[in-house]
Design an enzyme around this catalytic site. Structure first.
Site, PDB file in Angstrom:
ATOM      1  N   THR A   1       3.122 -21.152  -2.868  1.00  0.00           N
ATOM      2  CA  THR A   1       2.371 -20.549  -3.972  1.00  0.00           C
ATOM      3  C   THR A   1       2.937 -21.055  -5.297  1.00  0.00           C
ATOM      4  O   THR A   1       4.128 -21.347  -5.390  1.00  0.00           O
ATOM      5  CB  THR A   1       2.521 -19.013  -3.882  1.00  0.00           C
TER       6      THR A   1
ATOM      7  N   GLY B   1      -3.147 -11.447  -0.309  1.00  0.00           N
ATOM      8  CA  GLY B   1      -1.694 -11.260  -0.420  1.00  0.00           C
ATOM      9  C   GLY B   1      -1.316 -10.627  -1.747  1.00  0.00           C
ATOM     10  O   GLY B   1      -2.140 -10.019  -2.426  1.00  0.00           O
ATOM     11  N   ASP B   2      -0.054 -10.810  -2.109  1.00  0.00           N
ATOM     12  CA  ASP B   2       0.464 -10.235  -3.349  1.00  0.00           C
ATOM     13  C   ASP B   2       0.047 -11.009  -4.593  1.00  0.00           C
ATOM     14  O   ASP B   2      -0.056 -10.444  -5.686  1.00  0.00           O
ATOM     15  CB  ASP B   2       2.000 -10.230  -3.298  1.00  0.00           C
TER      16      ASP B   2
ATOM     17  N   GLY C   1       3.907 -12.200   1.341  1.00  0.00           N
ATOM     18  CA  GLY C   1       3.164 -11.327   0.441  1.00  0.00           C
ATOM     19  C   GLY C   1       3.175  -9.855   0.779  1.00  0.00           C
ATOM     20  O   GLY C   1       3.220  -9.007  -0.124  1.00  0.00           O
TER      21      GLY C   1
END
Ligand code: ASP
Length: 314
Positions: A180, A210-211, A234
């Site tokens: 990421t 995800g986060d 995440g």
């Protein structure tokens, strides 16, 4: 308030093998150059983080934009968030399949929508209506990722045959890549901003978010505390709302360097999570920390520029 600009970048935190280090350092350094061009001419922190993240979305080294991990169905599904510390305006997209640069769509949402977050077809429709061209999902897929998914799913079938537990088999393993990308910036007007963009985790279930694109989890910016962007597994990061948790430590009077390290300790101790974080406050103090063996990072101030894959003190 006027300030000397600062820009900090990350490109994923994991047990990155030696033969991938150069590409990651090159990628974060290119992103740093693009974001710095904006800050140098007096542009906003918001523009700087957007331009930096676009460079990494376009770079197949990273799990963002083209070249991202494939989900269980063999598709790329992307999430991104951008946030302005001066106004607390934010724009997020989740589960988009036809955007080369999800952070551009996120920025349009921030600037031109009363809403904060769009998902899937709705996000793509919004992007198209605001002049962002759509692409086919195939345009985002590269052979390396087709092969990676195939190998992963074959190994899973073998494990299943052996009766092994398959719960979160990839995501909790720091040797599986977390590429990421993210950026945090401080501009000449003294404003901070953050952006994060991801293809999520390998073999994720379709629709899994995800986060990275959730406010306060993978990305956060508030002039009254700090700007932060995270990477890593995440699900644990989301449970701790980790970017906001870290920013809160800074508004309580702690420095970003300490707060970033504390965030990694908290992630490990509380939920056995792994990952990395970059943090920046309005005074230009930076924090870079990871609890994985490596994390691609870079930063630039008017006096200094550095990049690496291991941050001292981690
Ligand atoms: N945090 C991302 C996610 O879980 C993955 C990553 O950072 O590589 O979607």
């Amino acid at each position: 308030m006027s300030a000397d600009p600062v820009l900090v970048i990350h490109g994923g935190a994991w047990a990155m093998p030696d033969d991938m280090v150069d590409a990651h350092i090159r990628g974060v350094t290119n992103a740093l150059a693009a974001g710095w061009r904006v800050l140098e001419r007096g542009g906003s922190a918001l523009d700087a983080v957007e331009e930096a993240v676009v460079i990494m979305e376009d770079d197949e080294t990273f799990d963002a934009g083209r070249g991202s991990f494939l989900n269980r169905d063999g598709k790329v599904q992307l999430d991104a968030l951008i946030m302005d510390g001066a106004t607390l305006r934010a724009g997020g997209v989740g589960c988009v399949e036809h955007l080369r640069n999800p952070v551009r769509a996120a920025r349009k949402i921030l600037s031109e929508s009363p809403h904060v977050y769009f998902v899937a077809e709705g996000a793509e429709k919004f992007a198209a209506q605001h002049g962002i061209p759509l692409c086919s999902n195939g345009d985002l897929i590269i052979p390396r990722e087709v092969e990676r998914l195939r190998a992963y799913q074959a190994a899973q079938d073998d494990s299943k045959a052996d009766g092994k537990d398959l719960f979160a088999p990839a995501a909790d393993d720091p040797t599986i890549s977390h590429d990421t990308v993210g950026a945090v910036a401080l501009d000449r007007d003294g404003n901070i901003a953050a952006a994060t963009s991801t293809g999520g985790t390998l073999n994720k279930a379709p629709g899994r978010l995800g986060d990275s694109s959730l406010i306060g989890c993978g990305c956060y910016a508030d002039n009254e505390s700090a700007a932060a962007s995270t990477t890593g597994w995440g699900e644990p990061i989301m449970k701790l709302v980790l970017a906001k948790w870290t920013a809160d430590r800074i508004s309580a009077g702690n420095l970003p360097e300490w707060s970033a390290q504390e965030a990694m300790n908290y992630l490990k101790q509380r939920v056995n999570g792994h990952g990395g974080i970059i943090v920046l406050d309005r005074q230009g103090h930076i924090g870079i920390a990871h609890n994985t063996p490596r994390m691609a990072w870079a930063y630039k101030t008017v006096k200094k520029q550095e990049a690496g894959v291991v941050r001292e003190g981690t």
